[in-house]
Structure formats: C-alpha cells, structure tokens
Enzyme design. Structure first.
Site, PDB file in Angstrom:
ATOM      1  NE  ARG A 207      -4.275  -1.408   0.274  1.00  0.00           N
ATOM      2  CZ  ARG A 207      -4.491  -2.715  -0.476  1.00  0.00           C
ATOM      3  NH1 ARG A 207      -3.488  -2.740  -1.314  1.00  0.00           N
ATOM      4  NH2 ARG A 207      -5.454  -3.221  -0.335  1.00  0.00           N
ATOM      5  CD  GLU A 235      -3.078   2.582  -5.798  1.00  0.00           C
ATOM      6  OE1 GLU A 235      -4.075   1.642  -5.816  1.00  0.00           O
ATOM      7  OE2 GLU A 235      -1.886   1.996  -5.065  1.00  0.00           O
ATOM      8  CG  HIS A 253      -2.965  -1.592  -6.902  1.00  0.00           C
ATOM      9  ND1 HIS A 253      -3.450  -0.772  -5.957  1.00  0.00           N
ATOM     10  CD2 HIS A 253      -3.146  -3.037  -6.618  1.00  0.00           C
ATOM     11  CE1 HIS A 253      -3.778  -1.617  -4.711  1.00  0.00           C
ATOM     12  NE2 HIS A 253      -3.465  -2.967  -5.098  1.00  0.00           N
TER      13      HIS A 253
END
Ligand code: DGY
Length: 288
Positions: A207, A235, A253
C-alpha cells in the site's frame, strides 16, 4: 438476498450470482450484500446491509470497524493472490535493479548507438541482501523465490523478526508486504528512508500509504535510491515528479492482476455470498 456489485468481477464464478446487480455505490434501501474492491462503504447509505464481500485481501479502505458496529459481516480473499503478488514483486525488483525499463526506453528512443561494452551498468542481484518488511503470506512467497536468486534474506514480522531500522540499513533491496493499518501508515517515514543505502532499491506492492510518499519522491528526485512502485498513496494519482525519473519503475496496482488470480478472487467472493445466503459459516471472514 439483494446483491449489488460495484463492477462485474472477472471469471465464471460471478455468473453464479445471477441475481446480482452491477452498479455504483450509491445509497440504496434494498441492498443486503455488497461486492466491492476495497471501496469505502458508508453503512448509513445501505440500511438493509448484512454482508460486504471484498474482492481483495486488503480491506483498509472499506471502513470495517463502522460496519462491524452495525453487525455487518465483512469477507476478503486471502491466500489466492500470494503467488501473483510475489511474482510482480520480483518483476519490479529485476526491472529496477537491472535497469530494464531504462534500457527499453533507450532502445525505443534510438539512443542505443554504441557498443554493448560501453557503460549502462546496473547492480548484480545474486549475492545482494533482500529485506522483506512483513513476512506474512505474500512476504514468504517472495522469500521462497529469493532462494533461486541466491540472495541473503532479512525480514521483519508483526511480532519478532529483525528491527526495521537495521533491516533498512543492511539491505540492498527492500520490499514491503505489510497490510495498511494504523501501525503501518507512514512506517517508512523520512528518517527511515534516509537509512536506506545509497543505490538501494525500494519495492512496494503493498500500500502506498505505508511509505511517506513526499519523502520518497524527494529521495528519488535526488537520485539516491531506486524504486519499483505498484501502489501509491492517492491512487490512481501518481506524483508528477516520478513520471520522468529514470530511477523508478511504475505499475498501476498490478499485484494480483493475472487472469487466474483475479478469477480465484471472484470465486471466494461468490462463495462467501452463497454461504451467507445458505446460512453457512463465511469462508474468509475478516476478523479484527
Ligand atoms: C489486495 O487484494 O488488497 C490487492 O491490493 C489487490 O491486488
């Protein structure tokens, strides 16, 4: 049970929820089960809600505590994405350490003019030290793959393991595999990032918020370290400064983004919903 999914999740298992509606997370009085991909859920928008089935192992954005207070069950998809995430971690380690993306850009830009023997050197992988921050399921899968590359492996764990500051100072490559919690938010702050060796690689497939992103950008702009980043603090926003830097590899991601893994994640999501409907125990309840 009235089921709302925030998208059509990949794979054939989704069709077993023939009654599921696909639509946005907007207030609804009739919805009893939600299928989300770590999207924040405001329980007051869904007065009939009983189950939130998360497509993903990480559930840091959903708001689990508030849901629990209202007696709403939450599930996630542990286990099935370990291999895919570990593989992507290695892709980033190799790309960053061996300057693969820089080399690709150089070829495409027509800048490869001299001999292979002229410069553009990277750092060897074998014989270097890999520091794994968080030796859980995914961290352990990364460690198993490290054997083939003949690395010395250091690790921190939730309890025990090496002190983080020592690991940062001793590693050539640091890879993060901790969940985002109140303890890990900002774990790699400016002081800790400064402990990294000159030329070290930092890889993050966990993360973005675990690292102080502004401090990381400063280190990367200074060219002191290299990074392979699959996750970001906000994001899908990626800090502008990173986009033109040669010493960072950026991916959107992709940790679990293989067809097999994403379909297996859908399988677990669907099985949890079906179990709930039957009144059976949930397969993978989130326990906090
Ligand atoms: C997860 O499952 O939490 C991941 O971030 C998706 O790859």
């Amino acid at each position: 049970m009235k089921v709302l999914a925030t998208r059509r999740y990949p794979g054939p298992a989704f069709d077993e929820l023939g009654h599921a509606e696909v639509g946005p997370l907007e207030p609804r009085a009739d919805v009893e089960a939600l299928l989300v991909a770590n999207e924040p859920v405001d329980a007051s928008d869904f007065p009939a809600l009983r189950l939130v089935a998360n497509f993903g192992v990480g559930y840091d954005r959903i708001g689990v505590e508030a849901l629990r207070e209202r007696g709403i069950a939450v599930t996630n998809t542990p286990g099935v994405l370990d291999a895919a995430t570990a593989d992507l971690t290695w892709a980033l380690i190799l790309a960053t350490r061996r300057r693969v993306v820089e080399g690709d850009r150089r070829v495409r830009a027509g800048e490869w003019t001299g001999s292979w023997a002229d410069g553009f050197l990277a750092e060897e992988l074998s014989g270097s030290t890999l520091g794994i921050v968080g030796l859980g399921r995914i961290g352990s899968a990364v460690a198993r793959r490290a054997e083939g590359f003949e690395l010395r492996v250091l690790s921190t764990r939730r309890s025990g393991g090496m002190p983080l500051d020592e690991l940062l100072a001793e590693s050539d490559i640091v890879t993060i595999h901790a969940p985002l919690t109140s303890e890990t938010q900002g774990l790699l702050d400016a002081r800790r990032l400064s402990l990294l060796r000159d030329g070290a690689c930092l890889v993050n497939t966990a993360r973005g918020e675990i690292v102080d992103e502004d401090a990381l950008v400063r280190e990367l702009v200074a060219g002191r370290i290299r990074a392979g980043l699959d996750v970001f603090a906000h994001e899908p926003h990626v800090p502008d400064e990173l986009v033109s830097l040669p010493n960072v590899v950026l991916t959107p991601h992709l940790g679990s983004a293989t067809r097999q893994t994403r379909e297996a994640m859908t399988r677990i999501v669907v099985d949890n919903v079906l179990a709930y409907e039957r009144g059976d125990p949930l397969l993978t309840p989130v326990e906090t």
